[in-house]
Scaffold this motif. Structure first.
Motif, PDB file in Angstrom:
ATOM      1  N   GLY A  80     -69.516  36.858  78.932  1.00 32.40           N
ATOM      2  CA  GLY A  80     -69.385  37.002  77.761  1.00 32.40           C
ATOM      3  C   GLY A  80     -70.179  35.439  77.383  1.00 32.40           C
ATOM      4  N   HIS A  83     -74.147  37.265  76.376  1.00 37.18           N
ATOM      5  CA  HIS A  83     -73.756  37.570  75.601  1.00 37.18           C
ATOM      6  C   HIS A  83     -74.564  36.844  74.025  1.00 37.18           C
ATOM      7  N   GLU A  84     -73.051  36.368  74.572  1.00 37.67           N
ATOM      8  CA  GLU A  84     -73.306  34.958  72.657  1.00 37.67           C
ATOM      9  C   GLU A  84     -73.015  33.639  73.178  1.00 37.67           C
ATOM     10  N   PRO A  85     -75.089  33.312  73.698  1.00 37.81           N
ATOM     11  CA  PRO A  85     -74.680  32.232  74.179  1.00 37.81           C
ATOM     12  C   PRO A  85     -74.402  31.222  73.172  1.00 37.81           C
ATOM     13  N   SER A  86     -73.955  29.702  73.431  1.00 38.93           N
ATOM     14  CA  SER A  86     -74.271  28.353  72.516  1.00 38.93           C
ATOM     15  C   SER A  86     -74.407  27.676  73.553  1.00 38.93           C
ATOM     16  N   ARG A 121     -82.853  36.780  79.761  1.00 40.15           N
ATOM     17  CA  ARG A 121     -81.621  34.988  79.364  1.00 40.15           C
ATOM     18  C   ARG A 121     -82.215  34.713  80.614  1.00 40.15           C
TER      19      ARG A 121
END
Ligand code: ADP
Length: 516
Positions: A80, A83-86, A121
């Motif tokens: 997860g 897929h949507e890194p922060s 990534r």
């Protein structure tokens, strides 16, 4: 894949953002993984933390460092994130743990970052071993718990002891435990005596102690209690109405040593004092009785001697007067014997009456007495005591009936008439006068005898008292004392007038007491 070496070889992965030195010297462990979760870069600290050699981890799945039971979940979360890194901390609100090579686990804090290369990534995890912090936290928590427990315990102990003090104070027998402020207002008041006074502690607290006291004692008590505010203890007695209190006061100091309150324990000792008084009274009575008895023995041994020797002499003389013409002599001696026996009986009767009076064993037994007949009988009887030529005259102002104790009245009249005869010379007349006035009967016995010296007149009714001019005449000093006591018992009174050398008048009065 050896990313470290690849970098230096410009393999395409740009590690410009992570300098080599910084990377290696970081206090935290650093692990870089690719999008599939394979470890591509680790620093020395990370290897140390996890107990692996670098080469054992490079290329391996990151989940091997996650506790076994959480590996599946971790993989999902990781995917997860990729897929949507922060940039964020990992596992917010949860306790994160890492797994060492030997299978043991330890608490960690992980913050995540990510970066991308043309080919892939990447996720960079900054790992801190927080074992020590957790341990400290746990210890702190334990300490806190212990402290809390101790506080609870102490609070309970305090509450218990406060309860205990309250119960003790409330049940303080026959008194009150009080605390006053500097204006003598009640700060605290408890004790059984409150119930008796009909007030409660709540009603007293805040009110003024001094205003509750009568004016007669207020100033004195205030003065004594002021001394306690100056730091001295005080113990004193207080009598309010017919109650007797004992007060013990001590200063109460605050943390600076200042006396801003005082503790006063007030005990009602009325009963003890009453008992003490009664005991002293009984003791005194006992002492008086003993004294009376020993004085009687002394007096009796003296007073008995004369009549007894008279009896003996007269008896031996009577034995000699055998001839019929000596009848007159015999009679004279018979009379002497009779008079001496009468004398002795009188002394004994007086003493018995006195003993009864002293021990309180005597009660009046009133009956209707027709005074004229009563006095005439007595005068007849008392003629035997007359000296040569003496007469007793009876005069009535009016007739009447009195309700009184007959024996006592007999004793009174007999004492007064026999004294009048005894203290008068031969050929003298003794007058007995009686009168009924205002529901009272007055009787006077008048003689013209030796009288009573003025200096002695104030002592006439004292026990064993004899006037100075009477020492040569037989007597015990008991008669008038008994007469006075009988009259007191019957609600009467006695008084006299006397002129030395001229005679005396003894008067007594008795209430008629509804005589019919
Ligand atoms: P007693 O006559 O046995 O001494 P009393 O108690 O009767 O005891 O009297 C006390 C004293 O009072 C007498 O000793 C006497 O001094 C004095 N007294 C009593 N009556 C007369 C009286 N009628 N005349 C003079 N003195 C009297």
């Amino acid at each position: 894949m050896d990313l470290k070496h690849e970098t230096s070889k410009s393999s395409g992965l740009q590690l410009a953002r992570v300098s080599q030195a910084l990377f290696e010297s970081a206090a935290e462990g650093l692990i870089v993984i690719d999008a599939r979760g394979k470890m591509v870069l680790l620093n020395q600290r990370a290897c140390e933390m996890l107990g692996y050699l670098e080469e054992e981890l490079i290329g391996a799945q990151i989940e091997m460092l996650v506790p076994m039971n959480l590996a599946g979940e971790h993989q999902k979360l990781r995917e997860g994130f990729v897929h949507e890194p922060s940039r964020r901390s990992m596992g917010i609100g949860r306790d994160l743990r890492a797994r060492r090579k030997d299978g043991s686990e330890f608490p960690v804090e992980i913050s995540l970052n990510h970066f991308e290369n043309e080919d892939d990534r990447y996720v960079m995890a900054l790992i801190s071993d927080i074992t020590q912090r957790k341990r400290t936290e746990q210890e702190l928590e334990k300490l806190n718990l212990e402290l809390e427990h101790r506080v609870q315990l102490r609070t309970r102990e305090l509450a218990d002891s406060q309860n205990l003090y309250a119960v003790i104070a409330r049940n303080f027998p026959n008194g009150i435990i009080m605390v006053f402020d500097q204006d003598f207002n009640y700060v605290f008041a408890e004790g059984r005596e409150l119930f008796k006074m009909g007030v409660t502690s709540d009603e007293l607290v805040g009110t003024n102690y001094l205003t509750r006291l009568g004016e007669g004692v207020r100033d004195t008590i205030e003065l004594r209690l002021r001394e306690v505010f100056e730091g001295q203890n005080a113990n004193f007695d207080m009598i309010v109405d017919d109650k007797h209190y004992e007060l013990h006061a001590v200063p109460l100091r605050d943390s600076t040593g200042l006396v801003n309150r005082i503790l006063v324990v007030e005990t009602n000792v009325t009963q003890q004092k009453r008992a003490e008084k009664n005991m002293l009274k009984t003791l005194d009575k006992e002492r008086q009785l003993n004294e009376l008895k020993s004085r009687f023995v002394a007096m009796a041994s003296h007073e008995f001697r004369t009549p007894l020797s008279t009896i003996l002499t007269s008896l031996s003389l009577v034995a000699r007067y055998t001839a019929p013409e000596q009848e007159a002599n015999r009679l004279k001696h018979y009379n002497r014997i009779r008079s001496s026996v009468h004398n002795l009986t009188g002394i004994l009767n007086d003493f018995l009456s006195l003993d009864k009076l002293e021990t309180g064993m005597i009660a009046t037994n009133p009956e209707q007495i027709e005074l004229r007949a009563f006095l005439e009988d007595m005068v007849d009887e008392l003629h035997s005591l007359c000296k040569d030529g003496q007469t007793i005259s009876l005069q009535f102002e009016n007739d009447g009936i009195v309700k009184a104790d007959k024996n006592m009245l007999r004793n009174i009249v007999m004492n007064l008439i026999s004294n009048a005869l005894k203290y008068s010379g031969e050929n003298q007349t003794v007058e007995v006068k009686a009168a009924f006035r205002d529901a009272k009967v007055y009787v006077s016995v008048v003689d013209h005898g030796i009288g009573i010296p003025e200096a002695d007149q104030n002592h006439m009714f004292e026990r064993f008292f004899r006037a100075h001019n009477a020492t040569n005449i037989q007597g015990t000093g008991l008669g008038l004392n008994i007469v006075k006591k009988y009259l007191d018992l019957m609600g009467g009174d006695i008084w006299f007038e006397s002129t030395p050398g001229n005679g005396s008048i003894f008067n007594f009065v008795l209430p008629q007491n509804d005589a019919q």
